[in-house]
Design a protein around this motif. Structure first.
Motif, PDB file in Angstrom:
ATOM      1  N   PRO A   1      38.978 101.828  87.940  1.00 46.75           N
ATOM      2  CA  PRO A   1      38.661 103.218  88.268  1.00 46.75           C
ATOM      3  C   PRO A   1      37.589 103.800  87.350  1.00 46.75           C
ATOM      4  N   TRP A   2      36.743 104.600  87.940  1.00 45.05           N
ATOM      5  CA  TRP A   2      35.757 105.392  87.189  1.00 45.05           C
ATOM      6  C   TRP A   2      36.458 106.581  86.536  1.00 45.05           C
ATOM      7  N   LEU A   3      37.234 107.325  87.298  1.00 43.58           N
ATOM      8  CA  LEU A   3      37.954 108.496  86.793  1.00 43.58           C
ATOM      9  C   LEU A   3      39.432 108.148  86.638  1.00 43.58           C
ATOM     10  N   LEU A   4      39.852 107.955  85.400  1.00 48.20           N
ATOM     11  CA  LEU A   4      41.250 107.733  85.065  1.00 48.20           C
ATOM     12  C   LEU A   4      41.941 109.080  84.835  1.00 48.20           C
ATOM     13  N   PRO A   5      43.267 109.097  84.649  1.00 49.74           N
ATOM     14  CA  PRO A   5      43.873 110.311  84.116  1.00 49.74           C
ATOM     15  C   PRO A   5      43.098 110.756  82.876  1.00 49.74           C
ATOM     16  N   PRO A   6      42.698 112.035  82.774  1.00 50.19           N
ATOM     17  CA  PRO A   6      41.725 112.440  81.750  1.00 50.19           C
ATOM     18  C   PRO A   6      42.118 112.107  80.314  1.00 50.19           C
ATOM     19  N   ALA A   7      43.397 112.231  79.957  1.00 51.64           N
ATOM     20  CA  ALA A   7      43.800 111.907  78.591  1.00 51.64           C
ATOM     21  C   ALA A   7      43.580 110.428  78.290  1.00 51.64           C
ATOM     22  N   ILE A   8      43.851 109.560  79.262  1.00 50.57           N
ATOM     23  CA  ILE A   8      43.627 108.124  79.065  1.00 50.57           C
ATOM     24  C   ILE A   8      42.129 107.845  78.966  1.00 50.57           C
ATOM     25  N   SER A   9      41.340 108.537  79.775  1.00 50.95           N
ATOM     26  CA  SER A   9      39.890 108.385  79.701  1.00 50.95           C
ATOM     27  C   SER A   9      39.372 108.739  78.306  1.00 50.95           C
ATOM     28  N   ASP A  10      39.869 109.835  77.732  1.00 50.70           N
ATOM     29  CA  ASP A  10      39.459 110.229  76.382  1.00 50.70           C
ATOM     30  C   ASP A  10      39.826 109.155  75.357  1.00 50.70           C
TER      31      ASP A  10
ATOM     32  N   ARG B   1      38.844  98.857  60.025  1.00 49.96           N
ATOM     33  CA  ARG B   1      39.021  99.934  61.001  1.00 49.96           C
ATOM     34  C   ARG B   1      38.571  99.480  62.389  1.00 49.96           C
ATOM     35  N   GLY B   2      37.442  98.773  62.435  1.00 50.11           N
ATOM     36  CA  GLY B   2      36.977  98.254  63.715  1.00 50.11           C
ATOM     37  C   GLY B   2      37.898  97.178  64.257  1.00 50.11           C
ATOM     38  N   GLU B   3      38.424  96.329  63.388  1.00 44.51           N
ATOM     39  CA  GLU B   3      39.345  95.283  63.827  1.00 44.51           C
ATOM     40  C   GLU B   3      40.626  95.897  64.398  1.00 44.51           C
ATOM     41  N   ARG B   4      41.098  96.970  63.761  1.00 42.74           N
ATOM     42  CA  ARG B   4      42.281  97.651  64.280  1.00 42.74           C
ATOM     43  C   ARG B   4      41.990  98.267  65.649  1.00 42.74           C
ATOM     44  N   GLY B   5      40.819  98.854  65.796  1.00 47.10           N
ATOM     45  CA  GLY B   5      40.440  99.402  67.094  1.00 47.10           C
ATOM     46  C   GLY B   5      40.372  98.329  68.166  1.00 47.10           C
ATOM     47  N   GLU B   6      39.880  97.144  67.797  1.00 49.57           N
ATOM     48  CA  GLU B   6      39.800  96.042  68.758  1.00 49.57           C
ATOM     49  C   GLU B   6      41.192  95.576  69.175  1.00 49.57           C
ATOM     50  N   ARG B   7      42.121  95.509  68.233  1.00 49.19           N
ATOM     51  CA  ARG B   7      43.495  95.115  68.580  1.00 49.19           C
ATOM     52  C   ARG B   7      44.119  96.121  69.532  1.00 49.19           C
ATOM     53  N   ILE B   8      43.860  97.402  69.276  1.00 44.80           N
ATOM     54  CA  ILE B   8      44.391  98.438  70.173  1.00 44.80           C
ATOM     55  C   ILE B   8      43.750  98.320  71.547  1.00 44.80           C
ATOM     56  N   ARG B   9      42.440  98.069  71.582  1.00 41.89           N
ATOM     57  CA  ARG B   9      41.730  97.917  72.855  1.00 41.89           C
ATOM     58  C   ARG B   9      42.362  96.834  73.707  1.00 41.89           C
ATOM     59  N   GLN B  10      42.582  95.658  73.117  1.00 42.12           N
ATOM     60  CA  GLN B  10      43.124  94.552  73.891  1.00 42.12           C
ATOM     61  C   GLN B  10      44.604  94.758  74.203  1.00 42.12           C
ATOM     62  N   GLY B  11      45.353  95.345  73.248  1.00 47.68           N
ATOM     63  CA  GLY B  11      46.783  95.532  73.464  1.00 47.68           C
ATOM     64  C   GLY B  11      47.092  96.539  74.548  1.00 47.68           C
ATOM     65  N   LEU B  12      46.255  97.583  74.684  1.00 46.77           N
ATOM     66  CA  LEU B  12      46.502  98.642  75.659  1.00 46.77           C
ATOM     67  C   LEU B  12      45.566  98.574  76.867  1.00 46.77           C
ATOM     68  N   ASP B  13      44.773  97.520  76.971  1.00 45.33           N
ATOM     69  CA  ASP B  13      43.844  97.359  78.103  1.00 45.33           C
ATOM     70  C   ASP B  13      42.891  98.544  78.216  1.00 45.33           C
ATOM     71  N   LEU B  14      42.265  98.932  77.127  1.00 45.63           N
ATOM     72  CA  LEU B  14      41.330 100.056  77.125  1.00 45.63           C
ATOM     73  C   LEU B  14      39.933  99.526  77.450  1.00 45.63           C
ATOM     74  N   GLU B  15      39.679  99.286  78.732  1.00 49.09           N
ATOM     75  CA  GLU B  15      38.468  98.567  79.109  1.00 49.09           C
ATOM     76  C   GLU B  15      37.916  99.044  80.442  1.00 49.09           C
ATOM     77  N   HIS B  16      38.220 100.293  80.802  1.00 45.33           N
ATOM     78  CA  HIS B  16      37.706 100.832  82.057  1.00 45.33           C
ATOM     79  C   HIS B  16      36.353 101.490  81.822  1.00 45.33           C
ATOM     80  N   TRP B  17      35.827 102.187  82.819  1.00 46.72           N
ATOM     81  CA  TRP B  17      34.479 102.746  82.703  1.00 46.72           C
ATOM     82  C   TRP B  17      34.354 103.654  81.482  1.00 46.72           C
ATOM     83  N   ALA B  18      35.385 104.414  81.183  1.00 45.82           N
ATOM     84  CA  ALA B  18      35.313 105.333  80.045  1.00 45.82           C
ATOM     85  C   ALA B  18      35.170 104.597  78.723  1.00 45.82           C
ATOM     86  N   ALA B  19      35.559 103.324  78.681  1.00 42.39           N
ATOM     87  CA  ALA B  19      35.405 102.519  77.472  1.00 42.39           C
ATOM     88  C   ALA B  19      34.019 101.887  77.378  1.00 42.39           C
TER      89      ALA B  19
END
Length: 543
Positions: free
Chosen positions: A356-365, A380-398
């Motif tokens: 999706p391009w438009l996710l629920p807005p809080a998730i998009s943020d 700090r970047g490594e922690r962000g990467e772990r969160i990215r992969q763990g929570l699937d933060l990889e949609h258009w907003a990412a």
């Protein structure tokens, strides 16, 4: 006698041409409506795409399939209507598109209830079989996760265990081309689904589970996969099989005539083997995420007043060091040219993106915030990467640069005269409809239409997150945190019109000239019979 393993799958149809795909159990000649095409061989498997030309327009023609002259379709004793090819009028005003995503195989024995619920496409096919043909849809769009290479069913795992040791990586995930062919047979062999695919032109595109969860989410993810001893054979087999089972049928006859990969496969001959050729091609195509310009998996289809541009937002990503784009620049130029910069008159633009391009807005943020956090140096970047992969933060907003560019493209489309511009998506295992609100064009008819899954489920804890993502108080909090991290506000806002709905669902978009509406229906069972329950109907444009 040569047998039909899969198909026929009606892949493309316009006013005077069509394509029909099959897999057979031996090399043979495949005949459909008097046109005969030899199979081509890949790794001991046999396939054909029969191209039918000079068909009469605006006509429904029943068809059969013969292999070396022997009738193999329809199957003996079938009570379903004959498969047919419906050609369009030269300039049709009416069009109906059905879409959805995420078809996980059944995980329970056939004598037990299906814990994933009834399959939405099977329910749709059962209703369709009882309808007048005039009420059948014009096209079907499958938006990713046609197979689950990383989450195999118990039946597949039993078969895999006969080939190799499942305690050795990749374990119960598929390993190569041969194992992918088993996934497609499992996914496409059901009686109702097989009939549906034989009679409704079907467009497809991959998503992550067609290869692996979080496929190409970042450069770090690609490095992790490349370091495993099994990944190279997996990506070679995954993209080679995708090219055969899905992508080949996405192409129009004119595109097939110009596709060099298809030409090379055909030159290998009926008794040849194009596996190495296709696997080498697949490995080359996978290089695009490292910044190279490779093969275009995106494609376009026109249906009278409707233009459908199907976007590859997986293999077409660029995640080279310091560069993150959902779609490379050359690919995005192609999308923009086909979506807006064209002399053809388009009443309705549909951009198909599995994500999706438009996710629920809080998730998009949160996704945009995480993109910034993951780019920071050190821990700090490594922690962000772990969160990215763990929570699937990889949609258009990412991929914020790409998000903004897509937002601008959709607004340009409606300003150029289209009645609606919509993004069709799946992936997130729930369904909803959202409307974009641009600061200088708050009433622009731009929409996010999301329908997922066809046969899967969202964990209950995720359902709460998807609901909470629309809460205004939470959106204010996530927007504040994103700003503190240096993330610019999105160039638009968006409102939820319907949903979120959880269950196996199918979406139907109906076009009548400049009028457009969308329906979401959920699959149900009662007394052992499949059905569809209306969830919502939204008018997108009342032309």
């Amino acid at each position: 006698m040569t047998g039909l393993l899969l198909g026929p799958v009606l892949r493309y149809a316009d006013a005077d041409s069509a394509t029909v795909w099959v897999e057979t159990d031996a090399a043979c000649d495949v005949e459909v409506l008097g046109t005969t095409t030899p199979t081509f061989g890949v790794g001991g498997h046999h396939y054909a795409l029969v191209v039918l030309r000079d068909l009469p327009s605006d006509t429904a023609t029943p068809y059969e399939v013969r292999l070396d002259g022997e009738l193999v379709w329809p199957p003996p004793g079938s009570t379903l209507p004959p498969s047919r090819i419906r050609t369009s009028a030269q300039r049709p005003e009416h069009f109906t598109l059905v879409f959805g995503s995420c078809q996980h195989p059944r995980v329970d024995p056939v004598d037990r209830p299906d814990t994933l619920g009834p399959h939405a496409l099977a329910a749709y096919a059962q209703r369709m079989a009882a309808q007048d043909q005039q009420d059948w849809p014009d096209a079907l769009l499958l938006l990713g996760d046609q197979v689950y290479a990383d989450e195999t069913s118990p039946a597949t795992q039993d078969w895999l265990a006969t080939r190799r040791d499942l305690t050795t990586p990749p374990g119960t995930e598929v390993a190569d081309f041969e194992e992918y062919t088993y996934l497609y047979r499992e996914a496409w062999s059901g009686e109702l689904l097989r009939w549906l695919l034989s009679t409704v032109p079907t467009a497809m595109i991959f998503d992550d589970h067609d290869v692996r969860d979080d496929w190409n989410t970042s450069q770090a993810w690609r490095r992790e996969m490349a370091a495993t001893p099994w990944w190279r054979q997996r990506i070679r087999g995954g993209l080679a099989s995708y090219w055969i089972y899905q992508h080949l049928g996405n192409l129009r006859p004119v595109d097939l005539d110009e596709d060099e990969v298809y030409a090379r496969v055909l030159r290998s001959g009926r008794d040849g083997d194009a596996l190495e050729l296709l696997e080498d091609f697949a490995e080359w195509a996978d290089s695009e995420a490292d910044g190279a310009t490779a093969y275009r998996w995106s494609y376009r289809r026109d249906y009278g007043p409707v233009r459908l541009v199907v976007i590859d937002n997986r293999a077409g990503r660029v995640v080279a060091e310091g560069v993150r784009k959902m779609v490379g620049d050359e690919e995005f130029d192609w999308i923009e040219h086909n979506a807006v910069s064209t002399p053809d008159h388009v009443e309705h633009l549909f951009l198909a993106s599995t994500l999706p391009w438009l996710l629920p807005p809080a998730i998009s943020d949160v996704e945009s915030h995480n993109e910034v956090a993951s780019a920071r140096p050190g821990s700090r970047g490594e922690r962000g990467e772990r969160i990215r992969q763990g929570l699937d933060l990889e949609h258009w907003a990412a991929f914020r640069e790409s998000f903004d560019r897509l937002s601008a493209l959709l607004l340009r489309s409606v300003r150029s005269g289209t009645a609606t511009a919509s993004v069709l998506s799946g992936d997130v295992h729930h369904s909803y409809i959202a409307k974009a609100r641009y600061p200088d064009a708050p009433d622009a008819p731009v929409y996010q239409l999301t329908c997922s899954p066809l046969h899967n489920a969202a964990p209950r804890k995720m359902r709460w997150l998807f609901r909470m993502g629309w809460w205004p108080a939470l959106v204010r909090l996530t927007r504040f945190a994103a700003r503190r991290a240096g993330v610019a506000d999105p160039p638009l806002s968006w409102d939820r019109l319907a949903g979120p709905y959880f269950g196996n669902e199918v979406a139907t978009v109906s076009i009548r000239g400049r009028h457009a509406e969308v329906r979401l229906e959920q699959a149900t069972t009662a007394d052992g019979r499949l059905g569809l329950r209306p969830m919502t109907r939204q008018v997108l444009a009342n032309g």
